[in-house]
Design a protein around this motif. Structure first.
Motif, PDB file in Angstrom:
ATOM      1  N   UNK A 111     -67.883   4.594  56.020  1.00  0.00           N
ATOM      2  CA  UNK A 111     -67.347   5.564  57.107  1.00  0.00           C
ATOM      3  C   UNK A 111     -67.968   5.390  58.368  1.00  0.00           C
ATOM      4  N   UNK A 112     -67.648   5.884  59.369  1.00  0.00           N
ATOM      5  CA  UNK A 112     -68.105   5.685  60.886  1.00  0.00           C
ATOM      6  C   UNK A 112     -69.450   6.526  60.667  1.00  0.00           C
ATOM      7  N   UNK A 113     -70.252   6.007  61.655  1.00  0.00           N
ATOM      8  CA  UNK A 113     -71.736   6.547  61.690  1.00  0.00           C
ATOM      9  C   UNK A 113     -71.635   7.889  62.270  1.00  0.00           C
ATOM     10  N   UNK A 114     -70.709   8.092  63.227  1.00  0.00           N
ATOM     11  CA  UNK A 114     -70.490   9.356  63.881  1.00  0.00           C
ATOM     12  C   UNK A 114     -70.017  10.420  63.187  1.00  0.00           C
ATOM     13  N   UNK A 115     -69.752  10.216  62.006  1.00  0.00           N
ATOM     14  CA  UNK A 115     -69.203  11.114  60.960  1.00  0.00           C
ATOM     15  C   UNK A 115     -69.868  11.642  59.754  1.00  0.00           C
ATOM     16  N   UNK A 116     -71.265  11.165  59.756  1.00  0.00           N
ATOM     17  CA  UNK A 116     -72.119  11.295  58.804  1.00  0.00           C
ATOM     18  C   UNK A 116     -72.226  12.583  58.234  1.00  0.00           C
ATOM     19  N   UNK A 117     -72.389  13.829  59.028  1.00  0.00           N
ATOM     20  CA  UNK A 117     -72.303  15.043  58.520  1.00  0.00           C
ATOM     21  C   UNK A 117     -70.928  15.376  57.713  1.00  0.00           C
ATOM     22  N   UNK A 118     -69.884  14.911  58.120  1.00  0.00           N
ATOM     23  CA  UNK A 118     -68.417  15.185  57.249  1.00  0.00           C
ATOM     24  C   UNK A 118     -68.530  14.388  56.121  1.00  0.00           C
ATOM     25  N   UNK A 119     -68.970  13.193  56.116  1.00  0.00           N
ATOM     26  CA  UNK A 119     -69.113  12.356  54.854  1.00  0.00           C
ATOM     27  C   UNK A 119     -70.020  12.950  54.045  1.00  0.00           C
ATOM     28  N   UNK A 120     -71.066  13.473  54.225  1.00  0.00           N
ATOM     29  CA  UNK A 120     -72.328  13.811  53.390  1.00  0.00           C
ATOM     30  C   UNK A 120     -71.518  15.020  52.816  1.00  0.00           C
ATOM     31  N   UNK A 121     -70.726  15.891  53.187  1.00  0.00           N
ATOM     32  CA  UNK A 121     -70.075  17.086  52.898  1.00  0.00           C
ATOM     33  C   UNK A 121     -68.998  16.856  51.915  1.00  0.00           C
ATOM     34  N   UNK A 122     -68.241  15.846  52.288  1.00  0.00           N
ATOM     35  CA  UNK A 122     -67.241  15.177  51.549  1.00  0.00           C
ATOM     36  C   UNK A 122     -67.516  14.773  50.183  1.00  0.00           C
ATOM     37  N   UNK A 123     -68.860  13.998  49.877  1.00  0.00           N
ATOM     38  CA  UNK A 123     -69.531  13.816  48.623  1.00  0.00           C
ATOM     39  C   UNK A 123     -70.081  15.126  48.215  1.00  0.00           C
ATOM     40  N   UNK A 124     -70.614  16.080  48.764  1.00  0.00           N
ATOM     41  CA  UNK A 124     -71.316  17.288  48.349  1.00  0.00           C
ATOM     42  C   UNK A 124     -70.113  17.885  47.777  1.00  0.00           C
ATOM     43  N   UNK A 125     -69.058  18.395  48.022  1.00  0.00           N
ATOM     44  CA  UNK A 125     -68.037  19.315  47.544  1.00  0.00           C
ATOM     45  C   UNK A 125     -67.667  18.330  46.137  1.00  0.00           C
ATOM     46  N   UNK A 126     -67.764  17.114  46.116  1.00  0.00           N
ATOM     47  CA  UNK A 126     -66.942  16.291  45.123  1.00  0.00           C
ATOM     48  C   UNK A 126     -68.151  16.279  43.918  1.00  0.00           C
ATOM     49  N   UNK A 127     -69.537  16.352  44.388  1.00  0.00           N
ATOM     50  CA  UNK A 127     -70.596  16.680  43.499  1.00  0.00           C
ATOM     51  C   UNK A 127     -70.330  18.042  42.625  1.00  0.00           C
ATOM     52  N   UNK A 128     -70.131  18.947  43.704  1.00  0.00           N
ATOM     53  CA  UNK A 128     -69.703  20.527  43.337  1.00  0.00           C
ATOM     54  C   UNK A 128     -68.921  20.485  42.186  1.00  0.00           C
ATOM     55  N   UNK A 129     -67.590  19.720  42.383  1.00  0.00           N
ATOM     56  CA  UNK A 129     -66.473  19.768  41.312  1.00  0.00           C
ATOM     57  C   UNK A 129     -67.017  19.178  40.056  1.00  0.00           C
ATOM     58  N   UNK A 130     -67.784  18.248  40.085  1.00  0.00           N
ATOM     59  CA  UNK A 130     -68.340  17.511  38.724  1.00  0.00           C
ATOM     60  C   UNK A 130     -69.175  18.470  38.237  1.00  0.00           C
ATOM     61  N   UNK A 131     -69.988  19.304  38.830  1.00  0.00           N
ATOM     62  CA  UNK A 131     -70.875  20.264  38.256  1.00  0.00           C
ATOM     63  C   UNK A 131     -70.206  21.412  37.549  1.00  0.00           C
ATOM     64  N   UNK A 132     -69.171  21.926  38.475  1.00  0.00           N
ATOM     65  CA  UNK A 132     -68.496  22.940  37.896  1.00  0.00           C
ATOM     66  C   UNK A 132     -67.914  22.616  36.654  1.00  0.00           C
TER      67      UNK A 132
END
Length: 172
Positions: A111-132
């Motif tokens: 992903x684009x460097x200027x979207x780092x925060x969103x891309x981290x969120x994108x992965x974090x929400x998927x990690x939450x799904x796995x944990x749930x």
């Protein structure tokens, strides 16, 4: 501007989020909010929480489109499986989501460097799904709600958009 490879991958992720919202909403309608239904209700809460964040990213990259008929059909079919197959379905979805998380981490790196925060969120929400899902498979439904609540509090009112001074903008 994001690469063509990233855009193609993010389109897939947008379709996945649309599919999840449709399928999970129907699961909640069928199961209610108790026991296994608590997992699906919390998952639906997550998808609703994700929606404005994903919509902002999709608009930013010119990708905002409603889910197509195939996505709607797949969601309906999956969420129509007999309730007796609930545990089997969850095991299958869990395995596929673990694989998908690895793919999403690769997409994050592209992903684009200027979207780092969103891309981290994108992965974090998927990690939450796995944990749930892991907790649901163990029957630990109240822990699912607590874990999701922690996630919601972490991102409450904050919509990751891009890096730098505009990294975190208030969600509508």
């Amino acid at each position: 501007m994001p690469s063509k490879v990233f855009i193609k991958g993010f389109r897939h992720e947008l379709a996945n989020r649309a599919f999840a919202l449709l399928a999970v909403r129907r699961m909640v309608e069928r199961l209610g909010g108790e026991g296994p239904g608590m997992f699906w209700k919390t998952y639906l809460d997550l998808e609703h929480f994700n929606s404005p964040r994903y919509q902002a990213a999709a608009i930013r990259w010119g990708l905002h489109r409603p889910p197509g008929p195939l996505t709607r059909l797949k969601a309906w079919v999956l969420s129509s499986l007999p309730l007796a197959m609930q545990q089997t379905l969850l095991k299958l979805v869990y395995r596929e989501t673990v694989k998908y998380l690895a793919w999403l981490r690769d997409l994050q790196r592209q992903g684009p460097a200027d979207a780092r925060a969103f891309l981290e969120y994108m992965v974090a929400q998927e990690e939450l799904q796995v944990e749930m899902m892991r907790l649901a498979l163990r029957g630990q439904y109240t822990q699912i709600v607590a874990r999701a609540d922690d996630f919601f509090l972490r991102y409450n009112g904050v919509m990751p958009i891009s890096a730098g001074s505009a990294e975190l903008r208030q969600a509508g």
